[in-house]
Design a protein around this motif. Structure first.
Motif: not given
Length: 229
Positions: A69-71, A77-79, A82-85, A98-101
């Motif tokens: 869950h922590e990972m 948080e990194k994604a 990028l999703m909001q752009s 990569e983040q979504l995967l």
């Protein structure tokens, strides 16, 4: 879609027929000796199968995760930005993929941890098969912003369940598993959207190039057809 409606109406045993070709009209053409348009796999389903295969591969090659869950949250948080752009570069889209995967992978590790606590044997092939079978193209609507909102709702639901004090009951664990699976599925949906959008953009760019080439050739032909040339 009709199967879901019938299930809601209480019908448990449902079967259906599918045309061998593109549709029933094409089947009729084939029966009368006319070359039919062949059936094509649904692009979203094909993308889903491919992505679930990648998730399964990664899950099977990662030995263990101490705190999935922590990972998951770290990649989430990194994604988010990028999703909001509204306008992402190809590089940003690749990073988001990569983040979504990774988010989907860690969600399945979290699910696996819950199943271990329930002493219920489960492997990643079973989980990815379940993930793939739970995907329905007709329910997958909206752009990336919609996918981001769905993922956010899953995160909120998961965090709320994890913060609940006391011993988790069987029902609590099942709800948590369902939330993680929903999260993983929405990550896959976001990836499908990005993949198909890129394909459409490439097709549009190629069509534009072809149109420009045709216009150029027509202009050249018209120039040579002018009197005195």
């Amino acid at each position: 879609r009709f199967t879901d409606i019938l299930h809601e109406k209480g019908y448990a045993y449902i079967s259906y027929l599918q045309p061998a070709c593109k549709d029933w009209n094409e089947d009729l053409k084939a029966q009368h000796g006319i070359t039919p348009i062949p059936a094509k796999p649904h692009p979203k389903l094909e993308a889903c199968k491919e992505l679930c295969g990648e998730i399964r591969y990664l899950c099977s090659h990662i030995k263990s995760v101490k705190n999935p869950h922590e990972m998951l949250m770290e990649h989430y948080e990194k994604a988010v930005p990028l999703m909001q752009s509204s306008r992402s570069t190809d590089r940003q889209k690749a990073v988001l993929m990569e983040q979504l995967l990774s988010m989907a992978v860690y969600a399945l590790f979290a699910v696996m941890a819950q199943y271990r606590q329930l002493e219920k044997p489960m492997n990643f092939k079973q989980l990815t098969d379940e993930l793939c079978h739970s995907y329905h193209p007709h329910q997958d609507r909206g752009k990336l912003k919609t996918k981001a909102e769905d993922i956010q709702q899953d995160v909120n639901a998961i965090n709320a369940q994890l913060k609940t004090s006391g011993i988790r009951t069987l029902e609590d664990k099942q709800k948590l598993i369902a939330s993680y699976m929903s999260f993983a599925l929405n990550c896959v949906k976001a990836q499908i959207f990005i993949c198909l959008e890129e394909q459409e953009q490439k097709i549009e760019a190629l069509q534009k190039q072809n149109e420009e080439r045709v216009d150029y050739m027509q202009a050249v032909c018209e120039e040579f057809m002018q009197p005195g040339i």
